[in-house]
Design an enzyme around this catalytic site. Structure first.
Site, PDB file in Angstrom:
ATOM      1  N   CYS A 163     -17.411  71.197 -33.966  1.00  0.00           N
ATOM      2  CA  CYS A 163     -16.475  70.308 -33.170  1.00  0.00           C
ATOM      3  C   CYS A 163     -16.599  68.822 -33.995  1.00  0.00           C
ATOM      4  O   CYS A 163     -16.856  67.637 -33.878  1.00  0.00           O
ATOM      5  CB  CYS A 163     -17.254  69.798 -32.189  1.00  0.00           C
ATOM      6  SG  CYS A 163     -16.290  68.915 -30.848  1.00  0.00           S
ATOM      7  N   CYS A 343      -9.313  71.217 -30.568  1.00  0.00           N
ATOM      8  CA  CYS A 343     -10.259  70.115 -30.707  1.00  0.00           C
ATOM      9  C   CYS A 343      -9.821  69.219 -29.482  1.00  0.00           C
ATOM     10  O   CYS A 343      -8.809  68.650 -29.464  1.00  0.00           O
ATOM     11  CB  CYS A 343     -10.101  69.173 -31.661  1.00  0.00           C
ATOM     12  SG  CYS A 343     -11.490  67.984 -31.811  1.00  0.00           S
TER      13      CYS A 343
END
Length: 400
Positions: A163, A343
């Site tokens: 991430c 994202c």
């Protein structure tokens, strides 16, 4: 005495990737699957950013591991300690050996807090935290609320991490909180990035530059955290371009640790020699091991030129399963992964951008009829409520 057992399919890792592949294989009628995972708990990690900003609770992100393992899958509650692809065996920490016909490597990555001098000793106290750990995310929110001005530093390490947007998201959420408390003007916010740009995909990079400017965040590009003195609340930042170091006193430090493949895999035959972090070598399109056709890898441990996210795993899992079934039948591999990743960039307590793109950095929108390059409330609802539901009830059950 060492026990040797055999399974048709062995999956190493009971995180997002391992559980998703196991569930999909079972839905395809595959039997005799073993899942190697020591943890008693399963975590939905994408929500930890919201835990760290007071917008979710830690308890929402965890469930018993036994509740998410698909029925008919043998759960081996041990840690993998070695792999021998020539002999098709996995060695367990407890001393036993598991043999396989096909192997799926999905053990995730490890957080290397010790790689930054002083960080491991400082994290969790004196204003230092990291949303990358379940126990620390609530501490982040505690420390954010204690800031009444001064300096807050948010760092991202060099190298691939899971991430990649998370180091930035907590900076935006903290800035949003301080603004709503009337403290933003008296709080200096520094974001330390190892990259020359704020985001790899240029379209969303432009949008994020506006967010940064609006909050007045100072961005240190091509820089990294190299030392922490927790007792003195001082951080040392290295400018990789000039080679100079700067010591900064802070009130809050959110530090994302360097990350790498698990130590037991770094020097294994499966590791990609081109990866300094020990990630596993696979074909970037088929996700099959580059040397052993009976080995597949996906998720954070795979050496792929795309961001390590749960959204990427959602697209990788069906590719792995389809290609594994083809190998079993002696057929050509039919499925290809195009590098899709996503994202969800939370920019405020009720706003989010959704960045989606492939290996070529070409946008791959799931919602082409709306503009996800600007902060939106509906995207925030997706992040807070929609994606967790999709995860627990879709991905982990092999349905999404």
């Amino acid at each position: 005495m060492t026990t040797v057992r055999h399974h048709r399919v062995v999956i190493v890792g009971g995180g997002t990737a391992g559980i998703s592949v196991a569930a999909r294989l079972r839905r395809q009628g595959v039997t005799d699957i073993a899942l190697v995972e020591p943890s008693e708990h399963h975590y939905y990690q994408p929500l930890w950013t919201l835990v760290g900003s007071g917008l979710a609770t830690a308890g929402e992100t965890v469930r018993p591991q036994g509740k998410v393992v698909a029925k008919g899958v043998t759960w081996i509650r041990d840690r993998a300690a070695g792999v021998d692809p020539d002999n098709r065996t996995v060695t367990l920490a407890g001393g036993d050996t598991v043999a396989y016909d096909q192997l799926v490597m999905a053990p995730g990555l490890q957080l290397d807090f010790d790689a930054v001098p002083g960080l491991a000793e400082s994290v969790g106290r004196n204003g230092v935290s990291s949303n990358y750990r379940y126990d620390l995310a609530p501490r982040t929110w505690e420390f954010i609320r204690k800031v009444r001005g001064g300096t807050a530093i948010f760092t991202m390490p060099t190298g691939p991490i899971k991430c990649g947007g998370a180091p930035q998201k907590i900076a935006y959420l903290a800035a949003d909180w301080w603004r709503r408390q009337g403290l933003l003007d008296t709080t200096r916010i520094i974001m330390v990035l190892p990259t020359p740009t704020i985001f790899s995909q240029p379209d969303w990079a432009k949008a994020l530059e506006k967010i940064v400017a609006d909050y007045g965040i100072e961005v240190r590009y091509e820089s990294q955290l190299v030392e922490v003195d927790g007792d003195s609340r001082r951080a040392v930042i290295l400018d990789n371009k000039s080679g100079t170091k700067e010591t900064i006193d802070y009130n809050l430090l959110h530090a994302v640790p360097p990350q790498s493949a698990p130590d037991w895999l770094k020097d294994s035959a499966l590791a990609d020699p081109a990866s300094p972090f020990g990630y596993l070598a696979v074909d970037q399109y088929t996700l099959q091991g580059t040397r052993w056709p009976d080995v597949f890898a996906l998720g954070d441990v795979a050496s792929l030129p795309t961001s390590k996210t749960g959204a990427a795993i959602r697209k990788q899992a069906p590719v792995v399963v389809a290609n594994m079934l083809a190998v079993r039948r002696g057929k050509p591999l039919p499925a290809r992964y195009d590098g899709y990743t996503s994202c969800p960039l939370v920019t405020a307590h009720n706003r989010m951008l959704l960045a989606e793109f492939d290996y070529r950095l070409k946008p791959k929108p799931s919602f082409p009829f709306i503009d996800t390059m600007k902060p939106r409330y509906d995207m925030w609802l997706l992040k807070r409520y929609g994606l967790p539901a999709l995860y627990w009830h879709g991905m982990l059950r092999g349905l999404a």
